[in-house]
Structures are given as C-alpha cells and as structure tokens.
Scaffold this motif. Structure first.
Motif, PDB file in Angstrom:
ATOM      1  N   HIS A  20     -22.626  -3.870  25.071  1.00  0.00           N
ATOM      2  CA  HIS A  20     -22.360  -2.535  24.979  1.00  0.00           C
ATOM      3  C   HIS A  20     -22.967  -3.522  22.881  1.00  0.00           C
ATOM      4  CE1 HIS A  20     -21.058  -0.614  27.855  1.00  0.00           C
ATOM      5  NE2 HIS A  20     -20.031  -1.189  28.480  1.00  0.00           N
ATOM      6  N   TYR A  22     -22.677  -1.297  20.767  1.00  0.00           N
ATOM      7  CA  TYR A  22     -22.151  -1.454  19.868  1.00  0.00           C
ATOM      8  C   TYR A  22     -20.697  -1.589  19.034  1.00  0.00           C
ATOM      9  CZ  TYR A  22     -18.787   1.088  22.489  1.00  0.00           C
ATOM     10  OH  TYR A  22     -16.855   0.896  23.771  1.00  0.00           O
ATOM     11  N   ASN A  26     -19.659  -3.565  16.193  1.00  0.00           N
ATOM     12  CA  ASN A  26     -18.389  -3.630  15.166  1.00  0.00           C
ATOM     13  C   ASN A  26     -18.349  -5.235  14.363  1.00  0.00           C
ATOM     14  OD1 ASN A  26     -17.395  -0.914  14.724  1.00  0.00           O
ATOM     15  ND2 ASN A  26     -18.068  -0.736  16.878  1.00  0.00           N
ATOM     16  N   ASP A  66     -27.070   0.982  27.863  1.00  0.00           N
ATOM     17  CA  ASP A  66     -26.897   2.226  26.976  1.00  0.00           C
ATOM     18  C   ASP A  66     -27.940   3.102  26.136  1.00  0.00           C
ATOM     19  OD1 ASP A  66     -24.085   1.561  27.025  1.00  0.00           O
ATOM     20  OD2 ASP A  66     -23.240   0.528  24.951  1.00  0.00           O
ATOM     21  N   ILE A 120     -24.616   3.687  17.072  1.00  0.00           N
ATOM     22  CA  ILE A 120     -23.566   4.595  17.044  1.00  0.00           C
ATOM     23  C   ILE A 120     -23.787   5.747  17.864  1.00  0.00           C
ATOM     24  CG2 ILE A 120     -21.783   4.745  15.498  1.00  0.00           C
ATOM     25  CD1 ILE A 120     -21.655   2.050  14.329  1.00  0.00           C
ATOM     26  N   GLU A 122     -21.063   8.445  19.462  1.00  0.00           N
ATOM     27  CA  GLU A 122     -20.911   9.454  20.031  1.00  0.00           C
ATOM     28  C   GLU A 122     -19.014   9.636  18.958  1.00  0.00           C
ATOM     29  OE1 GLU A 122     -19.453   8.284  23.888  1.00  0.00           O
ATOM     30  OE2 GLU A 122     -21.179   7.959  24.800  1.00  0.00           O
ATOM     31  N   ARG A 124     -16.107   8.796  19.972  1.00  0.00           N
ATOM     32  CA  ARG A 124     -15.263   7.301  19.641  1.00  0.00           C
ATOM     33  C   ARG A 124     -15.912   6.533  19.244  1.00  0.00           C
ATOM     34  NH1 ARG A 124     -16.954   4.063  24.677  1.00  0.00           N
ATOM     35  NH2 ARG A 124     -18.609   4.949  25.601  1.00  0.00           N
ATOM     36  N   HIS A 125     -17.037   6.116  19.273  1.00  0.00           N
ATOM     37  CA  HIS A 125     -17.846   5.190  18.415  1.00  0.00           C
ATOM     38  C   HIS A 125     -18.177   5.244  17.201  1.00  0.00           C
ATOM     39  CE1 HIS A 125     -21.403   5.233  21.904  1.00  0.00           C
ATOM     40  NE2 HIS A 125     -20.071   4.477  22.534  1.00  0.00           N
TER      41      HIS A 125
END
Length: 440
Positions: A20, A22, A26, A66, A120, A122, A124-125
């Motif tokens: 993923h 995202y 991070n 994704d 990024i 959503e 939650r992201h």
C-alpha cells in the motif's frame, strides 16, 4: 536498544508499505520529519532508512492495487512546475556541482510529496497522515516543553541533529505549524484521554517553541492565535483561552527571554537581524541580475562581494521568500508563492462548501486548521531558511486530499439521486406498463 527498536519498527512496516503506497508515504514521513534514527547511538544513526522508505514507495507504485492518480489541482501543478524550474536554475547555477547535490535532496522530498498526492485519498488516509506528522513533531514538543519548564526557560531548545529542523528557529516553526494539526485531531478523536493528551501536547509544544528563544516563533504564535480566534465560532471564549495561555507562557519565561524578544522592534541594533537584511539584499540583487537566480549553495564570500551591501557579512537567506528569490529568481518565487496561495484558497473553498454539513464537519475543521498552520509557516518562515521542509508540503497534501474527499462525497450523493432503489425501480416500471388489446 534504540537502534534495534528503530530497525524492528521499519522492518515491521515494510511488508505493508510494499502493498500500500499510503503506508510507504507515512513511513517516509515519520523518518523524514522526526529523524528517529538520529536519536540513536549506534549503527542506526547513519543507516539509510529514508532511502529504504522511498524505494518501498516506488515499488508499491508497481505492486499496489490501490487506485493511484495524481489530482489535477492548481497547487499540484504549481509544485510540479516549481520542481522543474529548480532543475533549470540548478543547471544554470553559479556552482552547478554543489547546486545539484542540494537539488537531489529537494527532489527526493518533492517526489515523495507527489506520491503522497496520488496515494492519500480517503479520510482514514488523511488522518493517519496527520497522526504521523503530529507524533513525529509532538515528541519534540514534549521533550522541549519539559526541558523549557525544568530550566525555567533559561536554556535554549534545539531540534534533532542532522535534519532540516536542527536549528532553534527551524524546530520552533515546525512545532508551531503542528499545533493546529493537533487541535484538528482533538476535534475528531473520541477517547477523552487521547483528547487530553493532545491538549497537553499543544501546550508543551508552545512552551518548547518559546523555549527556542526564536523571535520569529513568537510572531508566528501571535499570528496563529489571531487566526484561531477568527476561526472560532465562540470568539469570546476562544479569546479568553488564547490570551490566558499566551500570558501564562510568556510570564513563565525569564527576563533574558523578554530582552531577546524586545529586540524585534530594535532590529537596527541587532547584528543578527542586520545580517539577515544584508542577505535579503543579496537575494534581491541576485534575482535582478539573473532570471534563474544563483542556484542552490550560493551563499559564498565571492557572490556576496558582488551582490551584497556588506560583502563581509555572509549569511544564509534566513527567509523562505528571499531564499527562493535568491536561488531561483522571480519565476521561482512566483511559483513558490502560488503553491501556498492556491492551497489557502482551496482550503477556504473547502470550508465554505462544508460549513453547514454535519456529515462533512471534519473537512470544515481540517481545512481551517491547515490554513492556521500555513499562516504560522508564512509568518515564521519569513525569518528562516525552511523553503524545502516536508511539513508545509504535507499540509498541501492534506488540503488537496480533503478536497478529493468532498468531490467523492458529491459523486456518491449524485449516484443516490440518479439511481433509484430496487423497490422504487419496480414501482416505476409497473406504472409504465401498457396493456395491449387482445386479438380476439
């Protein structure tokens, strides 16, 4: 022990980072903003964790399933143009070899910023991304805040060694920019002790910023306090909180701190301030002389002798605006300013379009706090060389991603209106049936 802990954390996240994008973003953000490996004493101190995170992000672009797509927002386009222009100005630099070394560092940050734009998407992201930035800087807020309290404000707070926020001025502005993001998280978390922890982190981060004895930090705090007050729906209560917090923190600081802050109005007698003004004139004269500016790493005695009022007082730009002006000329400065103006404008539109929607209140609060944070950067950054630091660009990512969430919400609402439910479809179909006459 610290070295092993950092290695285990990175290795534990890597499998998810490959799957993923995202997550990889991070991981990079944590390493780049916090510099946790610089807090170790062994082999991890010089280990290329940032490069590992960057490779994971690039690999995930191929491996991940994704939905990755670069948004077509004005701020994104201006950032791409700014990066391209920095490449041109580096090729035309006075010292192209040294300039390209710095350009590679800047390109890494901006490449990861572009990947973040694509990854990024959503809520939650976005909130995970905010948490990573807040925790990365909140650590230094707690550390510096308690240090300031324990020393009575007599010792200066410094940032993590080896990073862009190593200096006292730089860590001060970074902490100040993080405070509004902490406040956003406070409005969305449900657990009361997490909210209290965030409030404590905000207070300690403000104390740490004052403990840096940075005059730019004081001005940034004042500007942010004013914007927070204007953003508040209960201005009287917020005004009392801001004033009491400010008076309490300032009253705690020693007389030496007060004397240093008083030099803001007496800059003509301050050698440091006059050195900055000399560097600003150097940048202005350089931009007038060359359309591409001088390129990176241009603060040398040779160039100051040609373009500065005082050729012997060689200083870095100590201003994000004059830093970009001197290094990349007027075109670079216009692109740089365009990124922030367009982001503030997008955040303003986001607030106006979600103001009366309870379901989208989180977007309203997010946009407002991002605006406050960028005001802190605009004011505090006027007095330090922090034009390429990750955090401001991360805030652009948050605003752009927030606008993407709004557009996705609108598309979902439109589909609900256009596509009737199954029962409604059957009812409409039965009403439209026509009974044909029999042939007999």
């Amino acid at each position: 022990m610290r070295d092993l802990l950092i290695v285990l954390l990175v290795l534990g996240v890597l499998p998810s980072a490959f799957r993923h994008t995202y997550v990889a973003v991070n991981l990079w953000t944590w390493i780049s903003v916090m510099n946790p490996h610089r807090l170790t004493y062994g082999f991890a101190g010089d280990f290329p964790f940032a490069a590992i995170a960057a490779v994971a992000a690039l690999m995930s672009l191929i491996i991940s399933k994704d939905d990755l797509k670069l948004p077509k927002e004005k701020a994104v386009i201006l950032l791409v143009l700014f990066v391209l222009w920095m490449c041109i100005s580096s090729a035309a630099a006075y010292y192209p070899g040294e300039s390209f070394v710095q350009l590679k560092k800047v390109i890494k940050i901006q490449l990861m910023t572009l990947i973040a734009f694509a990854a990024i998407k959503e809520r939650r992201h976005i909130e995970l991304f905010i948490w990573v930035n807040v925790v990365s800087l909140g650590f230094y807020g707690w550390k510096g805040g308690f240090f300031t309290i324990s020393t009575g404000g007599n010792a200066r707070v410094w940032g993590p060694p080896g990073g862009l926020i190593e200096g006292n001025n730089e860590i001060a502005v970074a902490l100040i920019m993080a405070i509004p993001l902490m406040n956003y998280l406070r409005t969305v978390v449900e657990h009361i002790w997490v909210r209290r922890g965030l409030v404590m982190t905000m207070v300690l981060s403000a104390a740490a910023a004052l403990g840096t004895q940075s005059r730019g930090a004081l001005l940034a705090l004042v500007a942010m306090g004013a914007v927070l007050w204007m953003r508040s729906e209960r201005k009287f209560a917020m005004g009392i909180i801001v004033v009491l917090a400010g008076v309490g923190l300032v009253a705690f600081m020693p007389s030496a701190w007060e004397q240093r802050m008083s030099t803001i109005a007496e800059y003509e007698q301050d050698g440091s301030a006059m050195g900055r003004i000399n560097a600003w004139w150097f940048a202005f004269n350089m931009a007038n002389h060359r359309i591409t500016g001088a390129g990176f790493e241009a603060y040398t005695g040779e160039l100051f002798a040609a373009f500065a009022p005082d050729p012997l007082d060689v200083h870095a730009a100590h201003s994000i605006y004059f830093q970009v002006l001197g290094e990349h000329g007027y075109i670079g400065l216009l692109l740089f300013l365009g990124i922030w103006v367009s982001t503030l404008g997008l955040a303003g539109r986001l607030r106006s379009q979600t103001k009366n929607d309870e379901e989208l209140k989180w977007l309203f609060n997010l946009a407002g706090m991002c605006q406050v944070s960028l005001v802190g950067y605009a004011v505090g950054g006027a007095f330090l060389s922090l034009a390429y630091f990750d955090l401001p660009y991360n805030i652009v990512v948050m605003v752009v991603a927030g606008h993407g969430c709004l557009l996705a919400h609108r598309r979902a609402e439109a589909r609900k209106v256009v596509m009737p439910s199954t029962k409604e479809f059957e009812r409409l179909s039965s009403n439209r049936r026509v009974n044909l006459p029999s042939s007999g």
